[in-house]
Design a protein around this motif. Structure first.
Motif, PDB file in Angstrom:
ATOM      1  N   ALA A 265      63.477 -97.434   8.565  1.00 44.95           N
ATOM      2  CA  ALA A 265      62.435 -97.903   7.647  1.00 44.95           C
ATOM      3  C   ALA A 265      62.407 -97.097   6.364  1.00 44.95           C
ATOM      4  N   MET A 266      63.026 -95.921   6.394  1.00 47.46           N
ATOM      5  CA  MET A 266      62.948 -95.102   5.180  1.00 47.46           C
ATOM      6  C   MET A 266      63.924 -95.579   4.102  1.00 47.46           C
ATOM      7  N   LEU A 267      64.998 -96.208   4.559  1.00 48.04           N
ATOM      8  CA  LEU A 267      66.076 -96.539   3.632  1.00 48.04           C
ATOM      9  C   LEU A 267      65.659 -97.425   2.447  1.00 48.04           C
ATOM     10  N   PRO A 268      65.049 -98.594   2.711  1.00 48.64           N
ATOM     11  CA  PRO A 268      64.728 -99.457   1.564  1.00 48.64           C
ATOM     12  C   PRO A 268      63.761 -98.817   0.572  1.00 48.64           C
ATOM     13  N   VAL A 269      62.786 -98.066   1.074  1.00 48.48           N
ATOM     14  CA  VAL A 269      61.827 -97.452   0.141  1.00 48.48           C
ATOM     15  C   VAL A 269      62.437 -96.255  -0.575  1.00 48.48           C
ATOM     16  N   MET A 270      63.300 -95.566   0.130  1.00 53.08           N
ATOM     17  CA  MET A 270      63.982 -94.430  -0.505  1.00 53.08           C
ATOM     18  C   MET A 270      64.838 -94.948  -1.664  1.00 53.08           C
ATOM     19  N   LYS A 271      65.580 -96.036  -1.408  1.00 55.94           N
ATOM     20  CA  LYS A 271      66.434 -96.609  -2.455  1.00 55.94           C
ATOM     21  C   LYS A 271      65.594 -97.085  -3.631  1.00 55.94           C
ATOM     22  N   ALA A 272      64.441 -97.676  -3.337  1.00 56.36           N
ATOM     23  CA  ALA A 272      63.592 -98.232  -4.401  1.00 56.36           C
ATOM     24  C   ALA A 272      62.677 -97.157  -5.005  1.00 56.36           C
ATOM     25  N   ASN A 273      62.830 -95.925  -4.546  1.00 57.91           N
ATOM     26  CA  ASN A 273      62.033 -94.806  -5.071  1.00 57.91           C
ATOM     27  C   ASN A 273      60.524 -95.030  -4.913  1.00 57.91           C
ATOM     28  N   ILE A 274      60.153 -95.527  -3.748  1.00 58.33           N
ATOM     29  CA  ILE A 274      58.728 -95.754  -3.459  1.00 58.33           C
ATOM     30  C   ILE A 274      58.290 -94.676  -2.457  1.00 58.33           C
ATOM     31  N   PRO A 275      57.254 -93.908  -2.763  1.00 56.12           N
ATOM     32  CA  PRO A 275      56.833 -92.886  -1.802  1.00 56.12           C
ATOM     33  C   PRO A 275      56.149 -93.476  -0.575  1.00 56.12           C
ATOM     34  N   ILE A 276      56.319 -92.803   0.551  1.00 60.47           N
ATOM     35  CA  ILE A 276      55.575 -93.168   1.762  1.00 60.47           C
ATOM     36  C   ILE A 276      54.462 -92.134   1.923  1.00 60.47           C
ATOM     37  N   ASN A 277      53.255 -92.615   2.111  1.00 56.42           N
ATOM     38  CA  ASN A 277      52.141 -91.707   2.351  1.00 56.42           C
ATOM     39  C   ASN A 277      51.680 -91.869   3.798  1.00 56.42           C
ATOM     40  N   LEU A 278      51.884 -90.804   4.589  1.00 64.19           N
ATOM     41  CA  LEU A 278      51.410 -90.837   5.974  1.00 64.19           C
ATOM     42  C   LEU A 278      49.990 -90.328   5.974  1.00 64.19           C
ATOM     43  N   LYS A 279      49.077 -91.129   6.499  1.00 68.15           N
ATOM     44  CA  LYS A 279      47.675 -90.737   6.426  1.00 68.15           C
ATOM     45  C   LYS A 279      46.970 -90.939   7.759  1.00 68.15           C
ATOM     46  N   ASN A 280      45.870 -90.217   7.911  1.00 66.06           N
ATOM     47  CA  ASN A 280      45.085 -90.287   9.132  1.00 66.06           C
ATOM     48  C   ASN A 280      43.943 -91.299   8.953  1.00 66.06           C
ATOM     49  N   LEU A 281      43.957 -92.328   9.771  1.00 73.67           N
ATOM     50  CA  LEU A 281      42.929 -93.378   9.674  1.00 73.67           C
ATOM     51  C   LEU A 281      41.530 -92.810   9.950  1.00 73.67           C
ATOM     52  N   LEU A 282      41.481 -91.740  10.729  1.00 74.22           N
ATOM     53  CA  LEU A 282      40.177 -91.159  11.059  1.00 74.22           C
ATOM     54  C   LEU A 282      39.684 -90.202   9.974  1.00 74.22           C
ATOM     55  N   LYS A 283      40.588 -89.826   9.040  1.00 78.42           N
ATOM     56  CA  LYS A 283      40.186 -88.964   7.919  1.00 78.42           C
ATOM     57  C   LYS A 283      40.791 -89.532   6.640  1.00 78.42           C
ATOM     58  N   PRO A 284      40.324 -90.702   6.227  1.00 82.18           N
ATOM     59  CA  PRO A 284      41.013 -91.382   5.122  1.00 82.18           C
ATOM     60  C   PRO A 284      40.994 -90.606   3.803  1.00 82.18           C
ATOM     61  N   ASP A 285      40.056 -89.659   3.661  1.00 87.62           N
ATOM     62  CA  ASP A 285      40.002 -88.942   2.389  1.00 87.62           C
ATOM     63  C   ASP A 285      40.983 -87.778   2.298  1.00 87.62           C
ATOM     64  N   SER A 286      41.537 -87.380   3.429  1.00 85.62           N
ATOM     65  CA  SER A 286      42.507 -86.284   3.328  1.00 85.62           C
ATOM     66  C   SER A 286      43.827 -86.862   2.797  1.00 85.62           C
ATOM     67  N   LYS A 287      44.592 -86.003   2.109  1.00 88.90           N
ATOM     68  CA  LYS A 287      45.742 -86.517   1.342  1.00 88.90           C
ATOM     69  C   LYS A 287      46.924 -86.965   2.202  1.00 88.90           C
ATOM     70  N   GLY A 288      47.039 -86.402   3.376  1.00 94.79           N
ATOM     71  CA  GLY A 288      48.180 -86.750   4.222  1.00 94.79           C
ATOM     72  C   GLY A 288      49.460 -86.142   3.686  1.00 94.79           C
ATOM     73  N   THR A 289      50.573 -86.677   4.131  1.00 98.20           N
ATOM     74  CA  THR A 289      51.874 -86.178   3.655  1.00 98.20           C
ATOM     75  C   THR A 289      52.568 -87.275   2.865  1.00 98.20           C
ATOM     76  N   MET A 290      53.109 -86.881   1.715  1.00 96.80           N
ATOM     77  CA  MET A 290      53.871 -87.827   0.887  1.00 96.80           C
ATOM     78  C   MET A 290      55.359 -87.608   1.125  1.00 96.80           C
ATOM     79  N   ILE A 291      56.071 -88.667   1.435  1.00103.48           N
ATOM     80  CA  ILE A 291      57.533 -88.573   1.537  1.00103.48           C
ATOM     81  C   ILE A 291      58.100 -89.161   0.246  1.00103.48           C
ATOM     82  N   VAL A 292      58.848 -88.341  -0.478  1.00103.50           N
ATOM     83  CA  VAL A 292      59.282 -88.730  -1.831  1.00103.50           C
ATOM     84  C   VAL A 292      60.777 -88.441  -1.995  1.00103.50           C
TER      85      VAL A 292
END
Ligand code: ASP
Length: 472
Positions: A265-292
């Protein structure tokens, strides 16, 4: 406007409260445009809907009938999530009729197309009900969009479909849909309209492909964790959270033990230079981790993560003048392939080569083809070693068990002189012997092989001391 694609997995979809929280996220940010859903995960006391559908479709194919008790469990799963949200049992049953219709199509389709149709129904039913909830109860401008109608065309095996160029073009039209799009992950169709699935965990891929197709601003992946930790919290006490990590770093870490999301799943977004933001549904205001693709490197943090894996074997082959023999490495690897043994890593000397293999690769194992499974029998280590030695005409081929592999990863390592020396010193200071050390050509990782036959915790100890060296 560039939109946000947000993916919700089985866990996020397994309770009314979480489904409500997901709707809140769409209400609070109009940039969130596409909600990609898995089927319902584990609701207390019940198996995952996808697992129930796999079991049911197999029984239907082998015994002629989709068992009623499995259907009832699927029904209970949907009642448990949607009744508290205000949907009546009747409304839920109307949607579950889709599954009844699919179950009845057994004789029209090939077994694999039938499996794909029935198993993918979990995502469809959840997403249709979710769209009803968003629209009728939450009064949001939301609609269910069906992959078959928009032209989400996959090719290849019906249970391990791959995205096509045509699908990307068609999916780009999602940008023009009115309001919020509620989209089921995992299933689609081939160019003839026959049912197709991505492989297991494929909703990550659906969301990644949609993100690439619509050139999303961010691909959000909502989970039950705050983000990605720099080490396994069962080994290291309160490891640091990564705020940013590159795709390539994640690849190095996933390769050992970090299970973040479906690797493909990382390949198409990596190629298109779109970051993935992994976030916690129970703490939506915390920043989570950005994969860039590229990140700022903090000078005091050359290492971003340390992964480790136990129960590994080192297979060591020696043959004089090996380096002169063209194709030797390929030949060696073909013997592993022939036995369906996945290898993790290779290190080479001039006349020797060492292959790192998870011990479990020699056990009986299931070979996955999408959601179908085949079996490869147990392999006797001595027989295999003798076979390889003889076939390659090698001087020796031995397989050593009880090893651990530690992988130290970080983009910052490239610019940091003496980093390997620091790793080696801290291990020596703590009496841990490195049997193998290998720096990847990208200089983004160092792999260390440790013997655990005397101390079964030697690998964990290595992770701890390296962590303390670079993070404390
Ligand atoms: N429901 C499917 C599975 O369990 C797809 C997914 O959740 O991503 O594999």
């Amino acid at each position: 406007m560039r939109y946000i694609v947000a993916k919700f997995g089985g866990w996020a979809n397994a309770s009314a409260d979480r489904v409500k929280k997901a709707a809140d996220l769409f209400e609070s940010n109009p940039k969130r445009k596409i909600k990609v859903n898995s089927a319902i995960g584990k609701v207390e006391g019940l198996p995952k809907v996808t697992d129930l559908l796999i079991e049911g479709s197999e029984k239907a194919l082998s015994e002629g009938k989709f068992p009623d008790d499995i259907f009832e469990k699927i029904q209970l799963n949907h009642y448990a999530v949607f009744e508290p949200l205000g949907l009546s049992k009747n409304k839920i049953d109307e949607t579950l009729d889709i599954l009844r219709k699919y179950i009845a199509r057994k004789d029209e389709l090939s077994p694999d197309h039938y499996r794909a149709l029935v198993v993918g129904a979990g995502e469809e039913m959840f997403s249709r009900l979710d769209a009803i909830y968003m629209k009728e109860i939450r009064k949001l401008d939301a609609q269910y969009v069906d992959p078959r109608e928009i032209g989400h065309i996959l090719s290849g095996h019906p249970l391990d479909g791959k995205i096509t160029e045509e699908a990307y073009e068609n999916l780009a039209k999602l940008n023009d849909c009115k309001g919020i799009v509620v989209y089921p992950g995992f299933f689609a169709a081939d160019e003839k309209g026959l049912p197709m699935l991505y492989s297991r965990g494929g909703t990550d891929k659906t969301a990644a492909d949609i993100s690439a197709a619509i050139n999303a601003e961010i691909y959000e992946n909502w989970k039950d964790v705050d983000g990605i930790l720099s080490a396994d919290p069962r080994i290291v006490d309160h490891p640091e959270m990564m705020d940013e990590v590159t795709y390539k770093e994640i690849r190095e870490l996933s390769y050992i033990s970090f299970n973040v999301l479906h690797q493909e799943a990382m390949l198409p977004v990596m190629k298109a230079n779109i970051p993935i933001n992994l976030k916690n549904l129970l703490k939506p205001d915390s920043k989570g981790t950005m994969i860039v693709n590229e990140r700022r490197i903090k000078p005091d943090r050359p290492v971003i993560g340390i992964a480790h894996k136990e129960n590994m074997c080192f297979a060591i082959v020696e043959k004089i003048l090996m380096n002169e023999e063209i194709g030797f490495a390929e030949w060696l690897l073909s013997l592993f392939e022939e036995h369906q043994i996945n290898i993790e890593q290779i290190t080479t000397g001039i006349d020797s080569m060492s292959v790192i293999i998870p011990q479990k690769q020699f056990e009986q194992k299931t070979i996955h083809l999408g959601v179908m499974e085949g079996v490869r029998n147990k392999i006797d280590l001595d027989d295999f070693a003798a076979y390889v030695k003889k076939t390659l005409n090698a001087d020796s081929f031995i397989i050593k068990k009880n090893k651990a592999v530690v992988c130290v990863v970080g983009e910052g390592m490239r610019k940091s002189i003496g980093l390997t020396a620091r790793v080696a010193k801290v291990l020596a200071d703590n009496d841990i012997n490195m049997e193998i050390i290998d720096q990847g050509p990208s200089e983004r990782n160092i792999i260390i092989g440790v013997d655990c036959s005397k101390d079964p915790d030697a690998g964990k100890k290595a992770v701890n001391v390296i962590y303390n060296e670079f993070f404390k």
